[in-house]
Write a protein that holds these residues in place. Structure first.
Motif, PDB file in Angstrom:
ATOM      1  N   ILE A   1       0.840  -1.195   0.000  1.00 52.20           N
ATOM      2  CA  ILE A   1       0.000   0.000   0.000  1.00 52.20           C
ATOM      3  C   ILE A   1       0.878   1.250   0.000  1.00 52.20           C
ATOM      4  O   ILE A   1       1.836   1.341   0.770  1.00 52.20           O
ATOM      5  CB  ILE A   1      -0.926   0.018   1.238  1.00 52.20           C
ATOM      6  N   VAL A   2       0.543   2.192  -0.865  1.00 55.48           N
ATOM      7  CA  VAL A   2       1.232   3.481  -0.926  1.00 55.48           C
ATOM      8  C   VAL A   2       0.235   4.570  -0.555  1.00 55.48           C
ATOM      9  O   VAL A   2      -0.850   4.639  -1.132  1.00 55.48           O
ATOM     10  CB  VAL A   2       1.813   3.751  -2.329  1.00 55.48           C
ATOM     11  N   ALA A   3       0.602   5.410   0.406  1.00 57.84           N
ATOM     12  CA  ALA A   3      -0.262   6.517   0.817  1.00 57.84           C
ATOM     13  C   ALA A   3       0.585   7.778   0.926  1.00 57.84           C
ATOM     14  O   ALA A   3       1.779   7.709   1.253  1.00 57.84           O
ATOM     15  CB  ALA A   3      -0.936   6.216   2.151  1.00 57.84           C
ATOM     16  N   ARG A   4      -0.032   8.926   0.642  1.00 59.12           N
ATOM     17  CA  ARG A   4       0.728  10.169   0.692  1.00 59.12           C
ATOM     18  C   ARG A   4       0.743  10.740   2.107  1.00 59.12           C
ATOM     19  O   ARG A   4      -0.298  10.937   2.724  1.00 59.12           O
ATOM     20  CB  ARG A   4       0.153  11.209  -0.278  1.00 59.12           C
ATOM     21  N   LYS A   5       1.950  10.985   2.592  1.00 61.30           N
ATOM     22  CA  LYS A   5       2.124  11.512   3.935  1.00 61.30           C
ATOM     23  C   LYS A   5       1.460  12.885   4.074  1.00 61.30           C
ATOM     24  O   LYS A   5       1.514  13.707   3.150  1.00 61.30           O
ATOM     25  CB  LYS A   5       3.615  11.624   4.261  1.00 61.30           C
ATOM     26  N   ASN A   6       0.817  13.114   5.202  1.00 62.25           N
ATOM     27  CA  ASN A   6       0.143  14.379   5.525  1.00 62.25           C
ATOM     28  C   ASN A   6      -1.036  14.681   4.602  1.00 62.25           C
ATOM     29  O   ASN A   6      -1.508  15.810   4.550  1.00 62.25           O
ATOM     30  CB  ASN A   6       1.121  15.561   5.488  1.00 62.25           C
ATOM     31  N   SER A   7      -1.483  13.661   3.866  1.00 61.05           N
ATOM     32  CA  SER A   7      -2.614  13.853   2.969  1.00 61.05           C
ATOM     33  C   SER A   7      -3.680  12.776   3.177  1.00 61.05           C
ATOM     34  O   SER A   7      -4.874  13.080   3.199  1.00 61.05           O
ATOM     35  CB  SER A   7      -2.144  13.844   1.504  1.00 61.05           C
ATOM     36  N   VAL A   8      -3.255  11.532   3.292  1.00 57.77           N
ATOM     37  CA  VAL A   8      -4.198  10.433   3.414  1.00 57.77           C
ATOM     38  C   VAL A   8      -4.960  10.516   4.734  1.00 57.77           C
ATOM     39  O   VAL A   8      -4.401  10.895   5.772  1.00 57.77           O
ATOM     40  CB  VAL A   8      -3.472   9.077   3.305  1.00 57.77           C
ATOM     41  N   ARG A   9      -6.237  10.196   4.699  1.00 53.97           N
ATOM     42  CA  ARG A   9      -7.040  10.113   5.912  1.00 53.97           C
ATOM     43  C   ARG A   9      -6.769   8.763   6.588  1.00 53.97           C
ATOM     44  O   ARG A   9      -6.748   7.719   5.936  1.00 53.97           O
ATOM     45  CB  ARG A   9      -8.520  10.255   5.592  1.00 53.97           C
ATOM     46  N   VAL A  10      -6.547   8.805   7.883  1.00 55.49           N
ATOM     47  CA  VAL A  10      -6.223   7.587   8.630  1.00 55.49           C
ATOM     48  C   VAL A  10      -7.318   6.535   8.452  1.00 55.49           C
ATOM     49  O   VAL A  10      -7.044   5.340   8.289  1.00 55.49           O
ATOM     50  CB  VAL A  10      -6.004   7.904  10.118  1.00 55.49           C
ATOM     51  N   ASP A  11      -8.576   6.981   8.453  1.00 56.51           N
ATOM     52  CA  ASP A  11      -9.687   6.033   8.304  1.00 56.51           C
ATOM     53  C   ASP A  11      -9.649   5.334   6.950  1.00 56.51           C
ATOM     54  O   ASP A  11      -9.949   4.132   6.855  1.00 56.51           O
ATOM     55  CB  ASP A  11     -11.024   6.756   8.485  1.00 56.51           C
ATOM     56  N   ASP A  12      -9.290   6.073   5.907  1.00 61.01           N
ATOM     57  CA  ASP A  12      -9.202   5.473   4.569  1.00 61.01           C
ATOM     58  C   ASP A  12      -8.092   4.429   4.523  1.00 61.01           C
ATOM     59  O   ASP A  12      -8.246   3.356   3.918  1.00 61.01           O
ATOM     60  CB  ASP A  12      -8.952   6.548   3.509  1.00 61.01           C
ATOM     61  N   LEU A  13      -6.965   4.753   5.135  1.00 63.19           N
ATOM     62  CA  LEU A  13      -5.833   3.827   5.135  1.00 63.19           C
ATOM     63  C   LEU A  13      -6.159   2.576   5.940  1.00 63.19           C
ATOM     64  O   LEU A  13      -5.890   1.448   5.506  1.00 63.19           O
ATOM     65  CB  LEU A  13      -4.597   4.528   5.709  1.00 63.19           C
ATOM     66  N   LYS A  14      -6.762   2.754   7.101  1.00 66.41           N
ATOM     67  CA  LYS A  14      -7.133   1.610   7.937  1.00 66.41           C
ATOM     68  C   LYS A  14      -8.149   0.723   7.233  1.00 66.41           C
ATOM     69  O   LYS A  14      -8.060  -0.508   7.299  1.00 66.41           O
ATOM     70  CB  LYS A  14      -7.697   2.096   9.270  1.00 66.41           C
ATOM     71  N   ALA A  15      -9.085   1.342   6.528  1.00 72.12           N
ATOM     72  CA  ALA A  15     -10.110   0.564   5.819  1.00 72.12           C
ATOM     73  C   ALA A  15      -9.489  -0.292   4.730  1.00 72.12           C
ATOM     74  O   ALA A  15      -9.870  -1.460   4.540  1.00 72.12           O
ATOM     75  CB  ALA A  15     -11.161   1.500   5.224  1.00 72.12           C
ATOM     76  N   LEU A  16      -8.503   0.265   4.018  1.00 73.92           N
ATOM     77  CA  LEU A  16      -7.850  -0.495   2.948  1.00 73.92           C
ATOM     78  C   LEU A  16      -7.036  -1.647   3.531  1.00 73.92           C
ATOM     79  O   LEU A  16      -7.064  -2.773   3.007  1.00 73.92           O
ATOM     80  CB  LEU A  16      -6.965   0.429   2.109  1.00 73.92           C
ATOM     81  N   VAL A  17      -6.303  -1.389   4.606  1.00 70.96           N
ATOM     82  CA  VAL A  17      -5.518  -2.445   5.245  1.00 70.96           C
ATOM     83  C   VAL A  17      -6.426  -3.567   5.745  1.00 70.96           C
ATOM     84  O   VAL A  17      -6.136  -4.762   5.564  1.00 70.96           O
ATOM     85  CB  VAL A  17      -4.682  -1.868   6.399  1.00 70.96           C
ATOM     86  N   GLN A  18      -7.539  -3.204   6.355  1.00 69.57           N
ATOM     87  CA  GLN A  18      -8.472  -4.211   6.868  1.00 69.57           C
ATOM     88  C   GLN A  18      -9.093  -5.021   5.738  1.00 69.57           C
ATOM     89  O   GLN A  18      -9.252  -6.243   5.853  1.00 69.57           O
ATOM     90  CB  GLN A  18      -9.555  -3.532   7.700  1.00 69.57           C
ATOM     91  N   ALA A  19      -9.445  -4.352   4.650  1.00 73.24           N
ATOM     92  CA  ALA A  19     -10.032  -5.067   3.512  1.00 73.24           C
ATOM     93  C   ALA A  19      -9.026  -6.053   2.923  1.00 73.24           C
ATOM     94  O   ALA A  19      -9.387  -7.183   2.555  1.00 73.24           O
ATOM     95  CB  ALA A  19     -10.488  -4.066   2.448  1.00 73.24           C
ATOM     96  N   LEU A  20      -7.766  -5.653   2.821  1.00 67.79           N
ATOM     97  CA  LEU A  20      -6.737  -6.551   2.297  1.00 67.79           C
ATOM     98  C   LEU A  20      -6.487  -7.715   3.246  1.00 67.79           C
ATOM     99  O   LEU A  20      -6.281  -8.855   2.817  1.00 67.79           O
ATOM    100  CB  LEU A  20      -5.435  -5.783   2.068  1.00 67.79           C
ATOM    101  N   SER A  21      -6.512  -7.432   4.542  1.00 65.55           N
ATOM    102  CA  SER A  21      -6.274  -8.473   5.531  1.00 65.55           C
ATOM    103  C   SER A  21      -7.353  -9.542   5.484  1.00 65.55           C
ATOM    104  O   SER A  21      -7.107 -10.707   5.838  1.00 65.55           O
ATOM    105  CB  SER A  21      -6.200  -7.862   6.932  1.00 65.55           C
ATOM    106  N   ALA A  22      -8.544  -9.144   5.054  1.00 63.76           N
ATOM    107  CA  ALA A  22      -9.648 -10.092   4.951  1.00 63.76           C
ATOM    108  C   ALA A  22      -9.628 -10.873   3.645  1.00 63.76           C
ATOM    109  O   ALA A  22     -10.439 -11.781   3.444  1.00 63.76           O
ATOM    110  CB  ALA A  22     -10.985  -9.362   5.098  1.00 63.76           C
ATOM    111  N   SER A  23      -8.704 -10.523   2.748  1.00 69.16           N
ATOM    112  CA  SER A  23      -8.626 -11.206   1.455  1.00 69.16           C
ATOM    113  C   SER A  23      -7.521 -12.249   1.488  1.00 69.16           C
ATOM    114  O   SER A  23      -6.874 -12.474   2.524  1.00 69.16           O
ATOM    115  CB  SER A  23      -8.343 -10.188   0.348  1.00 69.16           C
ATOM    116  N   THR A  24      -7.266 -12.866   0.363  1.00 65.25           N
ATOM    117  CA  THR A  24      -6.210 -13.877   0.278  1.00 65.25           C
ATOM    118  C   THR A  24      -4.838 -13.272   0.018  1.00 65.25           C
ATOM    119  O   THR A  24      -3.837 -13.997  -0.033  1.00 65.25           O
ATOM    120  CB  THR A  24      -6.530 -14.879  -0.850  1.00 65.25           C
ATOM    121  N   ALA A  25      -4.787 -11.964  -0.147  1.00 67.41           N
ATOM    122  CA  ALA A  25      -3.514 -11.310  -0.430  1.00 67.41           C
ATOM    123  C   ALA A  25      -2.712 -11.101   0.849  1.00 67.41           C
ATOM    124  O   ALA A  25      -3.261 -10.754   1.895  1.00 67.41           O
ATOM    125  CB  ALA A  25      -3.758  -9.972  -1.114  1.00 67.41           C
ATOM    126  N   LYS A  26      -1.415 -11.300   0.761  1.00 66.00           N
ATOM    127  CA  LYS A  26      -0.521 -11.005   1.873  1.00 66.00           C
ATOM    128  C   LYS A  26      -0.127  -9.538   1.791  1.00 66.00           C
ATOM    129  O   LYS A  26       0.301  -9.057   0.733  1.00 66.00           O
ATOM    130  CB  LYS A  26       0.737 -11.870   1.795  1.00 66.00           C
TER     131      LYS A  26
END
Length: 302
Positions: free
Chosen positions: A268-293
């Motif tokens: 995952i690539v996110a822009r520092k001081n720009s990305v919303r923490v909630d958006d980043l957490k949501a993407l990490v959680q969605a990936l964690s629930a998938s088959t992707a490492k």
């Protein structure tokens, strides 16, 4: 062999003995041939080198017989390392690993490359099952395509055949970054149209290839979800040592999550001081629930 090695056909104690034809050419030899230096000029550089404790390239620059670019390209030739010339720099300004190989940005990409390779190899270097690496981001403008392109260059510089795939069927940009033709590509392959030379080699970068999107389809998610994408990745992994896949930002839909599951590994690539923490957490959680490492999260400061 350093750039203090022998610069001419005459043996000198500073440079050591004359290397055999099978050895790597010295920096001095390359600069001498590139700049067509005379024997007297080489001798002057050697003397300046000894007096001031410099490397051959540094001494040549001090005396005006070579430029920093000459030394950089001599190093690139000596170690078979891709470095952009002036024309390539103008054509590919986003490829900092190629254009500025000793910059802080380039070093950050090499560090990321090392981390990725360590996490995808088995114990004592034994390879795990090969998987493609999907590059994701929460939002548009995070620098995902910039990151995917430079990581691909860094991987290619290791010597393995590297393919970067543009799976951003909603807003493709890799063909622009690498300056390759985009008349045909991934969309055509996934819709059953076989084309010649769909995979493009990148001029001036050995071992690096690009699979652009081609014509933007009206049904991007359906193409990524189809079985053809997984089968294509399997085929590509048999032909290339590294496969990097650029995906659409997560804000545009589920494309990136589906692509990551097909690839097997996601970064995952996110822009520092720009990305919303909630958006980043949501993407990490969605990936964690998938088959992707999830290989990690990179904060882009550039």
């Amino acid at each position: 062999m350093t750039d203090q090695d022998k610069a001419s056909g005459q043996t000198h104690s500073t440079f050591g003995s004359l290397p055999s034809s099978d050895d790597i050419r010295s920096i001095g030899d390359i600069i001498r041939d590139t700049r067509a230096l005379s024997a007297a000029q080489v001798a002057e550089i050697l003397q300046h080198q000894r007096l001031h404790g410099l490397k051959f390239g540094e001494a040549a620059i001090k005396l005006g017989y070579a430029s920093p670019d000459d030394v950089l390209h001599a190093l690139a030739e000596q170690f078979n390392y891709a470095v952009a010339d002036g024309e390539q720099t103008a054509a590919h300004p986003e490829l900092v690993v190629l254009n500025q190989p000793f910059s802080q940005q380039a070093e950050a990409f090499r560090a990321t490359r090392a981390q990725i390779l360590m996490r995808t190899q088995g114990e004592e270097g034994a390879p795990k099952a090969k998987r493609a690496l999907a590059i994701l981001s929460p939002n548009s403008g995070d620098g995902k395509t910039f990151f995917a392109a430079n990581l691909a260059v860094a991987l290619a510089q290791l010597g393995g055949r590297t393919l970067v795939v543009d799976a951003d069927l909603r807003g493709p940009r890799l063909h622009e970054v690498f300056g390759v033709d985009n008349n045909s590509g991934l969309s055509g392959l996934l819709s059953g149209r076989r084309g010649d030379s769909v995979i493009k080699s990148v001029k001036g970068i050995s071992n690096l290839f690009v699979l652009p999107v081609g014509i933007q389809p009206p049904n991007p998610l359906e193409l990524i979800e189809g079985a053809a994408f997984g089968l294509l990745l399997h085929e590509l992994l048999n032909k290339f040592d590294h496969v990097v896949v650029d995906t659409p930002a997560a804000e545009f839909g589920a494309d990136s999550l589906v692509a990551a599951a097909r690839c097997g590994v996601a970064l995952i690539v996110a822009r520092k001081n720009s990305v919303r923490v909630d958006d980043l957490k949501a993407l990490v959680q969605a990936l964690s629930a998938s088959t992707a490492k999830v290989a990690g999260v990179v904060m882009n400061e550039y």
